[in-house]
Design an enzyme around this catalytic site. Structure first.
Site, PDB file in Angstrom:
ATOM      1  N   ASP A  88      -7.733  -0.909   0.665  1.00 45.38           N
ATOM      2  CA  ASP A  88      -7.238  -0.712  -0.795  1.00 45.38           C
ATOM      3  C   ASP A  88      -5.972  -1.324  -0.779  1.00 45.38           C
ATOM      4  O   ASP A  88      -4.983  -1.101   0.217  1.00 45.38           O
ATOM      5  CB  ASP A  88      -7.347   0.750  -1.243  1.00 45.38           C
ATOM      6  CG  ASP A  88      -7.054   1.024  -2.615  1.00 45.38           C
ATOM      7  OD1 ASP A  88      -7.720   0.531  -3.711  1.00 45.38           O
ATOM      8  OD2 ASP A  88      -5.876   1.679  -2.930  1.00 45.38           O
ATOM      9  N   GLU A 106      -8.593  -5.612  -0.308  1.00 41.98           N
ATOM     10  CA  GLU A 106      -8.618  -5.578  -2.039  1.00 41.98           C
ATOM     11  C   GLU A 106      -7.139  -6.152  -2.212  1.00 41.98           C
ATOM     12  O   GLU A 106      -6.095  -5.549  -2.127  1.00 41.98           O
ATOM     13  CB  GLU A 106      -8.614  -4.217  -2.425  1.00 41.98           C
ATOM     14  CG  GLU A 106      -8.896  -4.264  -4.077  1.00 41.98           C
ATOM     15  CD  GLU A 106      -7.774  -3.526  -4.694  1.00 41.98           C
ATOM     16  OE1 GLU A 106      -7.614  -3.787  -5.997  1.00 41.98           O
ATOM     17  OE2 GLU A 106      -7.043  -2.587  -4.079  1.00 41.98           O
TER      18      GLU A 106
END
Length: 609
Positions: A290, A343
């Site tokens: 993330d 990401e």
């Protein structure tokens, strides 16, 4: 390797198993041994079974340990840390395998289940990757509003994902976190699965059940930041420890969280060990890392006066970049079949290139540019889409710069952005047709696929982490037919080699119609390694395109997907299934194909001869 050598690797940032040194571990002569890293502490006490016991300093002078023969599995415990200024901090164990959240902030003595058996993945760049992203706490709930436990999800989610034809499932964070509204992205337990959903044994069983059905499991993992809860990593021993002590690199102010002090050996070991733990113990198949962009840049979400340049005078976070390279090198060395996905929302170069080639070493990167451009285009009334035609074609200008996953993720169906089906303008039926056309385009476009739960039944409501997916909608024809369409599309994708086998160079893709903004039409070929062809034609306009002619290789073409079929909820205007090219030059080719293209529809045709 002895404990001293383990500690040396830990402090150097090269330990993959710091969780085997620190935390709570059963000992052969009964009871458990507890160890914690707290270099600034004056003293550390273990509090367990109503007793407070002073821990002893370890050989490195920075860590503390104690054996407690009376400790038993299931006991709650925490550390009392005495700081240099006399404060007493009550902290959960950073390396705990289980927590007592949300009932308390204690850690729990835990005997882990047997190690899950790993299964081979192979080279996923040449295989279908179709990911169902799911928030386990809100996929379904019981009638009383309580969570589906891991055991419930094993019973219902596993067969659902299998039946729908996905290749992978991706869990939004299941590592323990205190604040429900963070969706799991503010982690306090980097080695424990959330106690809201059950035990480590039950989580291991869920992963095994997916594997038994041929589904790979990816976890969301959050190495960029952590929350400022008093019981967690925040100023763990009274001073910045897990966070960077420099004012310019300490906080993500926009998120209200602290940033890890990447580049410090003990922090690198902590995070790398967390990832290795889930690969080793639970045999997960991949991690989606993330907020990588927030790690790469010193000025991420900062005003000019809130950050300082690096030694080269630019905004790159050199320590974070080196951490990511080291992390990916270690993971791929230990787990060659692992998928590690970034990401990352910027144009930072070589995210998916090998570390030896100067890259960060990720396997795939989310294509956020494709996502933003395509969804912007789809929100426009078809009457005005010709003004924005490049939004739907621009991605092919950079599609082979990285190895991409095309995401329609949870971030796109929250915060008044609208659900996927509700992004489309027009009448009720047009919205459904628009989603089917978008998905047809997405699955034909180069790049692996990811879709968030709920899209497959055309849920109109945005995702709400407090609720559940409205599967009752499948009682209604349009929603049930959308689910049937997605299942059909998934199975076509999995079995059609041109759609996934050559993703990273122009040999797998050929534009046929790229510039017809007036009619909102696209057409392109996809090829597998043997040269077999699949033709995709998409009409993004609100009217049918009759007798639409474009250049194509000579041959016979048969429709294998028509998103306008009545069985999918469409109008069924196109009856013909097989088409032959004619000796009419068009679009730089000697032959051409003529089709009637239904409005808001996508067609797949395969070349048979």
């Amino acid at each position: 390797m002895n404990a001293f050598d383990d500690l040396v690797l830990f402090h150097k940032g090269m330990s993959c198993s710091a969780h085997e040194i620190f935390g709570c571990h059963k000992v052969q002569d009964g009871g458990y041994i507890f160890r914690v890293w707290a270099p600034h502490a004056v003293a550390v006490n273990l509090v367990c079974r109503g007793q407070q016991m002073q821990m002893k300093a370890m050989s490195d002078g920075e860590s503390w340990e104690i054996s407690f023969p009376k400790a038993k599995a299931g006991d709650k415990y925490y550390y009392e840390i005495v700081t240099t200024d006399g404060r007493r901090l009550f902290k959960s164990d950073p390396y705990a395998y289980r927590s007592d959240l949300p009932k308390s902030h204690c850690s729990v003595v835990c005997d882990l289940p047997p190690v899950n058996k790993r299964i081979s993945g192979g080279d996923w760049h040449e295989k279908p990757v179709n990911i169902y992203e799911v928030n386990l706490l809100s996929w379904k709930k019981h009638a009383d509003g309580s969570y589906y436990k891991f055991s419930d999800l094993k019973r219902e989610l596993v067969p659902y994902v299998t039946e729908m034809g996905y290749t992978h499932v991706e869990f939004m964070p299941v590592t323990e976190y205190p604040f429900d509204g963070s969706w799991g992205y503010q982690v306090t337990g980097y080695f424990s699965v959330t106690d809201r959903l059950g035990t480590p044994e039950e989580f291991a069983s869920l992963v095994n059940a997916f594997h038994e059905n041929g589904i790979k499991v990816i976890l969301d993992w959050v190495p960029a930041h952590f929350p400022k809860d008093d019981f967690g990593l925040y100023e763990f021993d009274g001073q910045p420890l897990y966070e960077c002590p420099l004012w310019s690199k300490m906080e993500h102010r926009g998120w209200g969280t602290r940033k890890f002090d990447l580049g410090r050996g003990e922090i690198d070991s902590f995070l790398i060990s967390s990832a290795c733990f889930f690969f080793e113990r639970y045999a997960i198949d991949g991690l989606r890392v993330d907020a990588v962009a927030s790690m790469l840049y010193l000025d991420y979400d900062k005003k000019p006066h809130e950050w300082e340049t690096n030694v080269y005078g630019d905004n790159r976070n050199l320590e974070a970049i080196e951490f990511l390279k080291k992390f990916n090198s270690i993971i791929h060395d230990k787990f060659p079949d692992a998928l590690v996905i970034a990401e990352e929302s910027t144009s930072y170069p070589k995210v998916t290139s090998e570390v030896a080639e100067g890259g960060l070493g990720f396997d795939f990167k989310w294509n956020m540019g494709w996502m933003n451009d395509v969804l912007f285009y789809c929100r426009q009334d078809p009457l005005y889409r010709h003004y924005h035609h490049t939004k739907i074609t621009f991605s092919m200008m950079y599609s082979f710069n990285e190895k991409y996953i095309l995401p329609l993720s949870h971030d796109e169906v929250v915060h008044v952005k609208g659900s996927i089906v509700n992004k489309f303008p027009g009448e009720y039926a047009d919205k459904f047709a628009g989603e089917r056309g978008l998905l047809g385009f997405m699955y034909a476009h180069p790049g692996k696929k990811l879709n968030f739960m709920g899209y497959e039944i055309a849920q109109f409501a945005e995702w709400n982490y407090k609720g559940e997916i409205e599967f009752d909608l499948t009682r209604y024809e349009k929603h049930a037919k959308m689910q049937h369409f997605v299942k059909t599309l998934n199975n076509i994708y999995r079995t059609s080699r041109p759609l996934f086998e050559v993703e990273n160079d122009w040999s797998g893709f050929e534009w046929l119609v790229v510039d017809d903004a007036v009619n909102n039409v696209l057409a392109f070929n996809r090829y597998d390694k043997d040269g077999n062809c699949l033709l995709a034609v998409i009409n993004f306009s609100g009217i049918m395109q009759p007798n639409y002619t474009f250049g194509q290789h000579k041959g016979k073409y048969r429709i294998i997907l028509n998103t306008d079929e009545k069985s999918f909820g469409g109008e069924g205007t196109l009856k013909k299934k097989v088409f032959f090219t004619k000796k009419i030059a068009s679009h730089g080719k000697e032959n051409s194909l003529t089709l009637d293209i239904p409005k808001l529809a996508c067609l797949y045709l395969i070349k048979e001869k």
